[in-house]
Design an enzyme around this catalytic site. Structure first.
Site, PDB file in Angstrom:
ATOM      1  N   ASP A 184      54.838  62.665  87.664  1.00  0.00           N
ATOM      2  CA  ASP A 184      54.406  61.449  89.119  1.00  0.00           C
ATOM      3  C   ASP A 184      54.068  62.363  90.057  1.00  0.00           C
ATOM      4  O   ASP A 184      54.751  62.494  90.964  1.00  0.00           O
ATOM      5  CB  ASP A 184      56.124  61.004  89.381  1.00  0.00           C
ATOM      6  CG  ASP A 184      57.016  62.008  89.975  1.00  0.00           C
ATOM      7  OD1 ASP A 184      56.691  63.440  89.392  1.00  0.00           O
ATOM      8  OD2 ASP A 184      58.845  62.255  89.451  1.00  0.00           O
TER       9      ASP A 184
ATOM     10  N   LEU B 208      57.607  65.849  85.966  1.00  0.00           N
ATOM     11  CA  LEU B 208      58.894  64.353  86.748  1.00  0.00           C
ATOM     12  C   LEU B 208      59.365  65.434  87.796  1.00  0.00           C
ATOM     13  O   LEU B 208      60.193  66.599  87.965  1.00  0.00           O
ATOM     14  CB  LEU B 208      59.622  63.975  85.772  1.00  0.00           C
ATOM     15  CG  LEU B 208      59.563  63.028  85.446  1.00  0.00           C
ATOM     16  CD1 LEU B 208      60.774  62.672  84.482  1.00  0.00           C
ATOM     17  CD2 LEU B 208      59.217  61.984  86.115  1.00  0.00           C
ATOM     18  N   HIS B 209      59.098  64.942  89.446  1.00  0.00           N
ATOM     19  CA  HIS B 209      60.026  65.755  90.443  1.00  0.00           C
ATOM     20  C   HIS B 209      60.267  64.636  91.788  1.00  0.00           C
ATOM     21  O   HIS B 209      61.155  64.971  92.633  1.00  0.00           O
ATOM     22  CB  HIS B 209      59.375  67.290  91.014  1.00  0.00           C
ATOM     23  CG  HIS B 209      58.349  66.859  92.049  1.00  0.00           C
ATOM     24  ND1 HIS B 209      57.358  65.732  91.326  1.00  0.00           N
ATOM     25  CD2 HIS B 209      58.308  67.212  92.980  1.00  0.00           C
ATOM     26  CE1 HIS B 209      56.368  66.208  92.175  1.00  0.00           C
ATOM     27  NE2 HIS B 209      56.760  66.134  93.473  1.00  0.00           N
ATOM     28  N   ARG B 210      59.582  63.542  91.320  1.00  0.00           N
ATOM     29  CA  ARG B 210      60.029  62.473  93.026  1.00  0.00           C
ATOM     30  C   ARG B 210      61.493  61.779  93.142  1.00  0.00           C
ATOM     31  O   ARG B 210      61.926  61.649  91.874  1.00  0.00           O
ATOM     32  CB  ARG B 210      58.820  61.521  92.804  1.00  0.00           C
ATOM     33  CG  ARG B 210      57.410  61.590  92.862  1.00  0.00           C
ATOM     34  CD  ARG B 210      56.929  61.364  93.862  1.00  0.00           C
ATOM     35  NE  ARG B 210      56.842  62.285  94.723  1.00  0.00           N
ATOM     36  CZ  ARG B 210      55.570  63.333  95.484  1.00  0.00           C
ATOM     37  NH1 ARG B 210      55.000  63.343  94.110  1.00  0.00           N
ATOM     38  NH2 ARG B 210      55.806  64.381  95.886  1.00  0.00           N
TER      39      ARG B 210
END
Ligand code: UD1
Length: 364
Positions: free
Chosen positions: A283, A204-206
């Site tokens: 993501d 996850l990083h968005r």
């Protein structure tokens, strides 16, 4: 011909590495590697150079983190100086990060031909900073190297001269195929407390997923449900780790016995881990493609994708961020009734060779 290749952030390294190798083989007079320094941690940058056998950058611009304006502007100023000093005949940029856009803009103003690796991808979501970078970069670059037919179609619809567009396939899959045997030997599920073939991988990083505590809490709820049935390895991006701490969710994540949170992993260790996974939740853009190439089910925690062939042909499913939807799709995938998928055309390990050939024969 003198070529400058630009890398800046983690997803650039595996795209430029095979291009530099192919360019060297094709016998160009000179090539240099420029690192903008957008990513700078050992785990976000250095480890990829080692894993991918990339040369130490000839020039390092050390721009670091900042707001979009700051980061883009710092690259813009620093790379202009590089171009004026180096006088390249051609610049190669990749992907959709802020460094990509800034360097393409420098080239356009200095009238240096610029080639864009991974051109034409569109999510049609301008709330995503990368979409702005993609559109502007493609408008400015003279050579557009696309991975799939949807990208050609997007460019055509925007009125791009077809003479600028070259469908070469997916260079990131060149890197994947070249490194898969070593990655399988390197990535050790046991080191992360899980058994081969019996775990999930989460990334996850968005900003849209991790910067809003309500969205992040919902995602964690879905993960909390899933980790009871399937242990999940979660290498956390620095941004995500910071958001988990700021929002007070870090303790909740730590309390989940089946969730194995760790630092960002190197290329080989991460690819090895993904290759042995039962399911991936992400993501990321690149991981949607890597799972399609590996035939591993992927649930993409977004409402849209700039990589639609991973859905129409590959193993990817867009599931958004609603915890119930994620849980339902995960159940389906784990029951073995998920998508089968096939590997798209030209994701064959030879995209970089086709790029080198385009660059060798291209005339302004
Ligand atoms: C950038 C790209 C994104 C890509 C992602 C992969 C843009 C607009 N975004 O997002 O498209 O998917 O890289 O990781 O270019 N940080 C560190 N160490 C580092 C780098 C970053 O701690 O080496 C932290 C900093 O606090 C920084 C934050 O992560 O402020 C975000 O970094 P940044 O480069 O701005 O964007 P990413 O979220 O990494």
């Amino acid at each position: 011909t003198k070529i400058l290749h630009v890398v800046g952030a983690r997803p650039n390294f595996m795209k430029i590495a095979p291009v530099m190798q192919a360019v060297a083989k094709a016998g160009f007079a000179e090539q240099k590697l420029v690192h903008t320094g957008q990513h700078y941690d050992v785990a976000m940058s250095d480890v990829f150079f080692t894993d991918l056998g990339m040369p130490v950058p000839d020039l390092h611009l050390a721009v670091g983190s900042g707001s979009h304006a700051e980061q883009t502007a710092k690259v813009l100023v620093a790379f202009e100086r590089v171009c004026l000093a180096e006088q390249p005949d051609l610049v190669v940029v990749a992907g959709d990060v802020n460094s990509t856009l800034a360097c393409a803009l420098d080239c356009a103003k200095l009238r240096i031909p610029c080639a864009h690796v991974e051109a034409g991808l569109r999510s049609f979501d301008l709330a995503m900073p990368e979409e702005v970078n993609r559109i502007v970069t493609d408008r400015l670059c003279e050579i557009l190297l696309t991975p799939s037919p949807d990208a050609d179609e997007n460019l055509r619809r925007e009125g791009t001269d077809p003479a600028r567009v070259f469908r070469v396939g997916n260079v990131m899959i060149d890197t994947l195929r070249a490194h898969l045997p070593l990655a399988r030997a390197t990535g050790s599920p046991a080191r992360h407390g899980v058994q081969p073939g019996a775990y999930g991988v989460l990334t996850l990083h968005r900003p849209s997923n991790v910067d809003d505590p309500a969205v992040l809490a919902g995602l964690l709820e879905a993960v909390g449900e899933l980790q009871r049935q399937l242990p999940i390895v979660f290498p956390a991006h620095p941004r995500t780790r910071r958001r988990l701490e700021e929002s007070g969710l870090a303790a909740r994540a730590a309390a989940m016995g089946g969730l194995h949170l760790c630092e960002p992993l190197g290329y080989l260790e991460f690819l090895g881990l993904v290759a042995g996974a039962k399911l991936v939740l992400t993501d990321s853009g690149g991981l949607q493609e890597e799972t399609t190439a590996l035939g591993i089910p992927c649930l993409t925690l977004r409402e849209n994708t700039e990589r639609p062939v991973t859905v129409s042909e590959g193993t990817n499913t867009l599931v958004g961020v609603d915890p119930r939807r994620i849980a339902a799709e995960a159940r389906l995938a784990l029951s073995g009734q998920g998508k089968a998928g096939r590997v798209p055309a030209l994701w064959d390990g030879h995209a970089a060779e086709r790029i080198a050939e385009v660059l060798r024969t291209w005339r302004r």
